[in-house]
Motif scaffolding. Structure first.
Motif, mmCIF file in Angstrom:
data_model
loop_
_atom_site.group_PDB
_atom_site.id
_atom_site.type_symbol
_atom_site.label_atom_id
_atom_site.label_comp_id
_atom_site.label_asym_id
_atom_site.label_seq_id
_atom_site.Cartn_x
_atom_site.Cartn_y
_atom_site.Cartn_z
ATOM 1 N N TRP A 228 0.865 -1.184 0.000
ATOM 2 C CA TRP A 228 0.000 0.000 0.000
ATOM 3 C C TRP A 228 0.897 1.229 0.000
ATOM 4 N N ILE A 229 0.742 2.069 -1.012
ATOM 5 C CA ILE A 229 1.526 3.294 -1.122
ATOM 6 C C ILE A 229 0.618 4.455 -0.738
ATOM 7 N N TYR A 230 0.962 5.140 0.358
ATOM 8 C CA TYR A 230 0.097 6.191 0.895
ATOM 9 C C TYR A 230 0.341 7.511 0.172
ATOM 10 N N GLY A 231 0.020 7.517 -1.100
ATOM 11 C CA GLY A 231 0.246 8.701 -1.899
ATOM 12 C C GLY A 231 -0.496 8.619 -3.216
ATOM 13 N N ASP A 232 -0.215 9.579 -4.085
ATOM 14 C CA ASP A 232 -0.854 9.691 -5.385
ATOM 15 C C ASP A 232 0.251 9.730 -6.433
ATOM 16 N N MET A 400 3.346 22.050 -8.008
ATOM 17 C CA MET A 400 1.904 22.006 -8.233
ATOM 18 C C MET A 400 1.202 23.228 -7.653
ATOM 19 N N GLY A 401 1.974 24.139 -7.043
ATOM 20 C CA GLY A 401 1.416 25.364 -6.496
ATOM 21 C C GLY A 401 0.719 25.198 -5.166
ATOM 22 N N TYR A 433 -6.391 18.558 -7.089
ATOM 23 C CA TYR A 433 -5.245 18.123 -7.868
ATOM 24 C C TYR A 433 -4.749 16.732 -7.511
ATOM 25 N N ILE A 434 -4.916 16.331 -6.273
ATOM 26 C CA ILE A 434 -4.390 15.032 -5.849
ATOM 27 C C ILE A 434 -5.429 14.300 -5.010
ATOM 28 N N ASP A 435 -5.250 12.995 -4.926
ATOM 29 C CA ASP A 435 -6.148 12.140 -4.155
ATOM 30 C C ASP A 435 -5.789 12.242 -2.673
ATOM 31 N N MET A 436 -6.729 12.769 -1.872
ATOM 32 C CA MET A 436 -6.530 12.890 -0.425
ATOM 33 C C MET A 436 -7.425 11.922 0.354
ATOM 34 N N ASP A 437 -7.980 10.931 -0.315
ATOM 35 C CA ASP A 437 -8.975 10.055 0.300
ATOM 36 C C ASP A 437 -8.424 8.682 0.655
ATOM 37 N N GLY A 438 -7.128 8.620 1.003
ATOM 38 C CA GLY A 438 -6.516 7.330 1.280
ATOM 39 C C GLY A 438 -7.189 6.538 2.381
ATOM 40 N N LEU A 439 -7.617 7.208 3.446
ATOM 41 C CA LEU A 439 -8.242 6.488 4.561
ATOM 42 C C LEU A 439 -9.553 5.829 4.141
ATOM 43 N N SER A 440 -10.326 6.508 3.328
ATOM 44 C CA SER A 440 -11.612 5.937 2.911
ATOM 45 C C SER A 440 -11.418 4.761 1.959
#
Length: 471
Positions: A228-232, A400-401, A433-440
């Motif tokens: 499991w990679i905790y990132g995007d 990415m600003g 811009y990025i996936d922040m829903d890793g916990l769900s």
């Protein structure tokens, strides 16, 4: 200062920062006990599932999923915080799993454990700036400490009989302390093993060298069912950047980043008391975070010497591992400034993050996720030794600003003063811009892992090299 603080569009600065990156010396591998060969066992996780040993522990009642989470915790608090957030999610109403954390830092129990979660604390390690390890508290040699920790881990896992073991970052543990436990779990054939990786480990050359030295890919083939990679991958495509072998890449799943707001929601009633205890005058909050504090002294001292905006107050959270003499200097300066406070440790720093108007911090995974989760204007001053992980992550997010970056070679009080005095600008919503829903996404990934072979597979979107969970 024009080329010190950077944001999207400042390409000349980006180029100058990358030149610094290329010139940094390679940190030598830390001295650990001589590498031991992998213990005997089946060659693949698939093979061991088909040939379960007769010595496997008896089944316990169905519906009581048991999960163990291991983190070595040699430096900072990040590994432990990440595992605690994952534990909180998996022990929640949706799964109600029984979770045992195995942590290498004594602060583990100070964070407050949710229902269904308990913790075994190992004798602590300390990682020095040159990458070497030694016992943090005990007066014993490193090989003896590794053996002691390995025995405790093995006995605990054998007694707990987890359905799933989630190992943070190091496939064989620090100094290969997980080898015996993994071999026994492999022989039992019951436990599904997951390697959890943050989005960035280090620069590719260093990762290749360390993984080859430690036999990590071989260990993943033998023992692990999933990564499991905790990132995007839009920020950092770990599988591609590190050129993982095809069979290893097939085990990888990008979860998305871990939204840190769950930590705040779990203890919402305590927030007011913490703010009141600071006794701060009214004003915008400038917050300085340095993780565990072991290597955050320069940033904390520069912040304490910086001039706060006239309408602002400042709080420095030193972390429990900052040297005592540095903490004393910070307290002396704060005692002379009615708008400055210094805190050594709070169980939940997300309270302060939610209140902050601006954040100055190092670039650890959890702190960065907090900044993105709460949408705070932030200046990161990442560490570049003994690893480049923080710098790489900060550069990608800056491009990415999503935040500002200052190289540690250019850190001084005037730079922080200038950044805090800048006019307030709107902050980009990271979720656009990025996936922040890793916990769900974790429950679906867990179901994929433990579902019987006859069950319908979980649907994922597939990209080259690794899978990425769909919303």
């Amino acid at each position: 200062m024009k080329n010190s603080l950077s944001r999207r569009g400042h390409r000349a600065d980006s180029k100058s920062r990358r030149s610094v990156l290329h010139l940094l010396p390679t940190v030598p591998a830390p001295p650990l006990p001589s590498q031991r060969p992998l213990l005997p066992g089946n060659l693949t996780t698939k093979a061991r599932r088909a040939d379960r040993a007769s010595s496997a522990p008896p089944d316990y009642p169905p519906g009581q999923l048991r999960i163990a989470l291991y983190s070595h915790d040699a430096m900072g608090l990040g590994h432990m915080r990440r595992n605690l957030l994952i534990a909180r999610t998996l022990a929640g109403p949706a799964l109600k799993a029984s979770i045992l954390m195995i942590a290498g830092a004594g602060e583990a129990t100070a964070f407050g454990l949710p229902p269904g979660v308990d913790c075994l604390t190992l004798p602590a390690l300390r990682k020095e700036s040159d990458g070497s390890y030694h016992a943090r508290n005990l007066s014993i040699a490193l090989p003896e400490l590794i053996a002691l920790r390995g025995s405790a881990i093995g006995a605990t896992l054998e007694a707990f009989h987890p359905d799933v073991l989630i190992v943070d970052k190091m496939p064989r543990g620090i100094g290969q302390e997980l080898d015996s436990a993994l071999a026994r779990l492999c022989a039992y054939g019951r436990t599904r093993c997951v390697l959890g990786l943050r989005d960035v480990l280090d620069d590719p050359e260093t990762v290749h060298r360390e993984w080859d030295r430690d036999g990590n890919e071989h260990a993943i083939r033998r023992y692990y069912d999933a990564i499991w990679i905790y990132g995007d991958p839009q920020v950092y495509d770990l599988v591609r950047e590190y050129e993982l072998s095809a069979d290893i890449a097939k085990k990888a799943r990008y979860t998305g980043y871990l939204d840190q707001r769950l930590r705040l929601a779990a203890h919402d009633g305590e927030r007011v008391d913490l703010l009141k205890s600071l006794g701060l005058p009214p004003g915008r909050l400038m917050l300085c975070l340095v993780g565990g504090g072991q290597d955050g002294s320069r940033l904390a001292e520069a912040f304490s010497e910086a001039a706060l905006p006239q309408d602002a107050v400042g709080v420095i959270l030193t972390g429990p591992h900052m040297p005592v003499e540095v903490q004393q200097r910070l307290h002396r300066r704060a005692s002379q400034n009615p708008r400055m406070r210094v805190l050594e440790f709070v169980p939940e720093p997300a309270y302060l993050m939610s209140r902050a108007d601006r954040v100055v911090a190092m670039g650890g995974y959890n702190t960065t996720c907090e900044i993105l989760s709460f949408g705070k204007p932030a200046l990161l001053v990442p560490r570049v030794k003994p690893r480049l992980e923080q710098w790489i992550r900060a550069e990608r997010l800056r491009d990415m600003g999503l935040l500002d970056v200052l190289h540690p070679d250019e850190l001084h009080a005037a730079a922080l003063t200038q950044w805090m005095a800048r006019p307030t600008r709107s902050v980009c919503d990271a979720r656009r811009y990025i996936d922040m829903d890793g916990l769900s996404h974790l429950p679906a990934l867990l179901s994929e892992l433990v579902a019987p072979p006859s069950s319908s597979p979980v649907t994922h979107s597939y990209g080259e090299g690794a899978w990425h969970v769909s919303n």
